[in-house]
Design an enzyme around this catalytic site. Structure first.
Site: not given
Length: 233
Positions: A54-56, A89-90
């Site tokens: 996860l893009c966070l 997001t991704t």
């Protein structure tokens, strides 16, 4: 090489994820806490692609924004906060609230059966294969798995499909979902994390005492096992 933590969080009240049991991993780099972990959620949620990085701002996609003072509990609260938002997001997906509620109602079944015997996921690095009979979850969370099987039996679910054996699926896809604490009480505003260190860990692990705070977020976190390695078996 890295250090892997497994977590379980419960969906907060007043959200489509209420009562859902969400299992995932935090993969910490060797230089943590000076670099962030890779974050995955394996349980289908309707919010994130299962087992996908996860893009966070708190994940390894953004190392420059990571604060070394953030503890594991801070990372998990941040993950839950993002999960309940609408930001994309991704690794995130867009589904309806109805679909997310439905997946929450099946989350215990999915974790403890691997999604039943009929479903398979590609064997990609870091992924948990659906259809493994829940072996990976059971290996990490034997106590929670036992509770889930009691729940499956109580709600008369078919382990292979997650559907009600009595045919009342239209009204039963929202069964009682709360995860009981050791005392049997549910839906506490703030729940202490339960820590079980099954393997000898590195020094920083012993300093991470998980106390999840924040009355606005109901979170049930179980950090159960530290495993050395780069991916899930």
């Amino acid at each position: 090489m890295g250090n892997r933590w497994h977590y379980v969080i419960t969906g907060p009240e007043d959200t489509p994820y209420h009562g859902g049991q969400y299992w995932g991993t935090l993969m910490f780099p060797p230089n943590y806490p000076f670099a962030p972990p890779a974050i995955r959620m394996h349980t289908p949620s309707g919010r994130f692609q299962p087992s996908t990085r996860l893009c966070l701002s708190i994940s390894d996609f953004h190392p420059k924004s990571f604060n070394p003072a953030w503890e594991v509990s801070t990372i998990l609260i941040g993950l839950l906060s993002f999960m309940t938002s609408d930001e994309m997001t991704t690794g995130s997906v867009s589904t309806t609230a109805t679909e997310r509620k439905y997946l929450a109602s099946r989350s215990r079944w999915w974790n403890s059966t691997g999604g039943g015997s009929h479903a398979k996921n590609p064997a990609q690095k870091g992924n948990v294969k659906a259809g493994d009979g829940g072996a990976k979850f059971r290996g990490e969370w034997p106590e929670v798995d036992a509770e889930n099987w009691e729940w499956i039996k109580k709600n008369k679910l078919d382990p292979a499909t997650g559907n009600r054996l009595d045919g009342e699926n239209g009204s039963s896809c929202r069964p009682q979902l709360g995860i009981a604490s050791p005392s049997g009480n549910q839906a506490q505003a703030v729940v202490d994390a339960v820590v079980q260190q099954r393997d000898a860990g590195r020094g920083w692990i012993y300093r991470n005492k998980l106390l999840v705070a924040g009355a606005a977020i109901f979170i049930y976190v179980l950090i159960a096992r530290l495993v050395h390695g780069d991916g899930l078996a």
